[in-house]
Enzyme design. Structure first.
Site, mmCIF file in Angstrom:
data_model
loop_
_atom_site.group_PDB
_atom_site.id
_atom_site.type_symbol
_atom_site.label_atom_id
_atom_site.label_comp_id
_atom_site.label_asym_id
_atom_site.label_seq_id
_atom_site.Cartn_x
_atom_site.Cartn_y
_atom_site.Cartn_z
ATOM 1 C CB VAL A 63 30.843 85.979 36.303
ATOM 2 C CG1 VAL A 63 31.625 86.893 37.228
ATOM 3 C CG2 VAL A 63 31.002 86.385 34.847
ATOM 4 C CG ASN A 89 32.093 96.111 36.148
ATOM 5 O OD1 ASN A 89 31.621 97.082 35.565
ATOM 6 N ND2 ASN A 89 33.318 95.667 35.904
ATOM 7 C CE1 TYR A 155 26.884 96.411 25.311
ATOM 8 C CE2 TYR A 155 28.197 94.575 26.103
ATOM 9 C CZ TYR A 155 27.755 95.873 26.230
ATOM 10 O OH TYR A 155 28.180 96.644 27.283
ATOM 11 C CE LYS A 159 26.491 94.413 29.402
ATOM 12 N NZ LYS A 159 27.004 94.147 30.766
ATOM 13 N N PRO A 185 25.671 102.535 31.027
ATOM 14 C CG PRO A 185 27.785 102.133 31.883
ATOM 15 C CD PRO A 185 26.451 101.468 31.639
ATOM 16 N N GLY A 189 35.002 105.807 27.982
ATOM 17 C CA GLY A 189 36.361 106.063 27.476
ATOM 18 C C GLY A 189 37.396 105.088 27.985
HETATM 19 N N1 LIG Z 1 33.174 100.230 27.959
HETATM 20 C C1 LIG Z 1 31.949 100.659 27.619
HETATM 21 O O1 LIG Z 1 31.769 101.510 26.702
HETATM 22 C C2 LIG Z 1 30.738 100.141 28.344
HETATM 23 C C3 LIG Z 1 29.520 100.786 28.142
HETATM 24 C C4 LIG Z 1 28.380 100.288 28.775
HETATM 25 C C5 LIG Z 1 28.467 99.189 29.620
HETATM 26 N N2 LIG Z 1 29.661 98.612 29.809
HETATM 27 C C6 LIG Z 1 29.691 97.441 30.700
HETATM 28 O O2 LIG Z 1 30.497 97.752 31.843
HETATM 29 C C7 LIG Z 1 31.155 96.559 32.309
HETATM 30 C C8 LIG Z 1 32.652 96.791 32.366
HETATM 31 O O3 LIG Z 1 33.072 97.185 31.075
HETATM 32 P P1 LIG Z 1 34.604 97.639 30.795
HETATM 33 O O4 LIG Z 1 34.569 98.617 29.683
HETATM 34 O O5 LIG Z 1 35.278 97.979 32.069
HETATM 35 O O6 LIG Z 1 35.193 96.246 30.235
HETATM 36 P P2 LIG Z 1 36.677 95.678 30.234
HETATM 37 O O7 LIG Z 1 36.734 94.729 29.081
HETATM 38 O O8 LIG Z 1 37.678 96.755 30.349
HETATM 39 O O9 LIG Z 1 36.725 94.836 31.610
HETATM 40 C C9 LIG Z 1 35.904 93.703 31.767
HETATM 41 C C10 LIG Z 1 36.442 92.900 32.933
HETATM 42 O O10 LIG Z 1 35.598 91.755 33.104
HETATM 43 C C11 LIG Z 1 36.419 90.619 33.281
HETATM 44 N N3 LIG Z 1 35.730 89.393 32.854
HETATM 45 C C12 LIG Z 1 35.404 89.030 31.597
HETATM 46 N N4 LIG Z 1 34.856 87.795 31.602
HETATM 47 C C13 LIG Z 1 34.840 87.378 32.908
HETATM 48 C C14 LIG Z 1 34.418 86.197 33.560
HETATM 49 N N5 LIG Z 1 33.930 85.142 32.860
HETATM 50 N N6 LIG Z 1 34.554 86.113 34.905
HETATM 51 C C15 LIG Z 1 35.095 87.148 35.610
HETATM 52 N N7 LIG Z 1 35.513 88.302 35.045
HETATM 53 C C16 LIG Z 1 35.391 88.394 33.705
HETATM 54 C C17 LIG Z 1 37.652 90.891 32.427
HETATM 55 O O11 LIG Z 1 38.745 90.090 32.852
HETATM 56 C C18 LIG Z 1 37.870 92.379 32.669
HETATM 57 O O12 LIG Z 1 38.705 92.606 33.774
HETATM 58 C C19 LIG Z 1 30.746 95.446 31.328
HETATM 59 O O13 LIG Z 1 29.649 94.718 31.859
HETATM 60 C C20 LIG Z 1 30.308 96.224 30.081
HETATM 61 O O14 LIG Z 1 29.358 95.496 29.308
HETATM 62 C C21 LIG Z 1 30.820 99.046 29.211
HETATM 63 C C1 LIG Z 2 29.970 98.938 25.077
HETATM 64 C C2 LIG Z 2 28.730 99.643 25.470
HETATM 65 O O1 LIG Z 2 27.896 99.104 26.150
HETATM 66 C C3 LIG Z 2 28.513 101.054 25.055
HETATM 67 C C4 LIG Z 2 27.484 101.156 23.993
HETATM 68 O O2 LIG Z 2 29.712 101.652 24.711
#
Ligand SMILES: NC(=O)c1ccc[n+]([C@@H]2O[C@H](COP(=O)([O-])OP(=O)(O)OC[C@H]3O[C@@H](n4cnc5c(N)ncnc54)[C@H](O)[C@@H]3O)[C@@H](O)[C@H]2O)c1
Ligand SMILES: CC(=O)[C@H](C)O
Length: 259
Positions: A63, A89, A155, A159, A185, A189
């Site tokens: 991406v 995502n 980060y 966001k 979010p 978990g």
């Molecule tokens: N986990 C949390 O607590 C949380 C909270 C709020 C928001 N988010 C957001 O939700 C989304 C998903 O988070 P998650 O916890 O599933 O993360 P994760 O690390 O489990 O998965 C992220 C995915 O994105 C892919 N990715 C990374 N760089 C990439 C690139 N350059 N091109 C294509 N794919 C790429 C990775 O290979 C992976 O499969 C993210 O944008 C994250 O910022 C996560």
């Molecule tokens: C990683 C993330 O965006 C939250 C705060 O858990």
């Protein structure tokens, strides 16, 4: 009648994989878009989607590369016979004390979390218009995009940018009946990114592994981590006809605690 098609970036694991499960249960065929090394993990998501009775394809994408995103959208639309929903995502989380922010981490974070949303929005909007579809674009922000936290400056900034991009794109694409929204979010978990976050925060503050996440959770009235299922429910709503007149919004999915 052909099934509607949704493409989800970063869907080989974590939240994206859960979104793929939910949208396939909603009747969407799914393009699982992720980095090529994630193809084997994506196979598990394909199996899940197919068990739900829908088609699924893995589409390699980086991406951070505009041409890669455009190609991925074209491949998804061609292989699945349409294009209706784009979920931007994919994301990474780098945490560090402000004075120690590594320029490489800063640049990569913006390339993945921000440029990736720009490129995904551009490619999806062009495809929707080409197909004459009232499409939906749904972006991954975070509660950290609504409120910055210590050691989360990089980060949080990415966001927060996603929320601005969502609002701007929503305004520009509304005349074409394309909606653009975001989910924000709290602490989810999943294992993925929080493993790295927890490790780095423990190095910074000396707290034991797991304590950093628990400290966040302790601030949440619901008293638990948000689960991928909670976020997939929000995406399922934003992709549904019930949200046809909702655009430019970022919805906190955080158990009411972190704002
Ligand atoms: N986990 C949390 O607590 C949380 C909270 C709020 C928001 N988010 C957001 O939700 C989304 C998903 O988070 P998650 O916890 O599933 O993360 P994760 O690390 O489990 O998965 C992220 C995915 O994105 C892919 N990715 C990374 N760089 C990439 C690139 N350059 N091109 C294509 N794919 C790429 C990775 O290979 C992976 O499969 C993210 O944008 C994250 O910022 C996560
Ligand atoms: C990683 C993330 O965006 C939250 C705060 O858990």
């Amino acid at each position: 009648m052909m099934a509607k098609v949704a493409m989800i970036t970063g869907a080989a694991q974590g939240i994206g994989a859960e979104i793929a499960d939910h949208l396939s249960k909603d009747g969407y065929d799914i393009a699982i878009a992720d980095l090529q090394p994630q193809a084997q993990k994506a196979d598990e998501v394909i199996t899940t989607v197919e068990k739900n009775g829908q088609k699924a394809v893995f589409v390699p994408v980086d991406v951070t590369d505009q041409a890669s995103v455009s190609k991925a959208v074209a491949v998804a639309a061609e292989k699945l016979g349409g294009f209706d929903v784009m979920v931007n995502n994919a994301g990474i989380a780098k945490v560090d004390k402000f004075e120690d922010i590594d320029p490489k981490d800063l640049e990569l974070s913006f390339r993945v979390n921000v440029f990736g949303v720009v490129y995904g929005t551009q490619a999806a909007a062009k495809k929707f218009k080409e197909l004459g579809v009232h499409g939906k674009i749904i972006n991954a922000s975070s509660i950290a995009g609504m409120r910055a936290f210590p050691v989360w400056a990089t980060y949080s900034a990415t966001k927060a940018a996603v929320i601005s991009l969502t609002q701007a794109a929503a305004n520009e694409l509304a005349p074409a009946h394309i909606t653009v929204n975001a989910y924000a979010p709290g602490v989810v978990g999943t294992t993925g990114m929080w493993d790295e976050i927890d490790q780095k925060m423990s190095e910074i503050n000396g707290k034991p592994l797991g304590q950093n996440k628990q400290d966040f959770v302790n601030t949440i009235p619901l008293g638990r981590t948000v689960e991928p299922n909670d976020i997939a429910n929000m995406v399922s709503f934003l992709a549904s006809p019930a949200a046809d007149f909702i655009t430019g919004q970022a919805y906190a999915v955080d158990g009411g605690g972190l704002l």
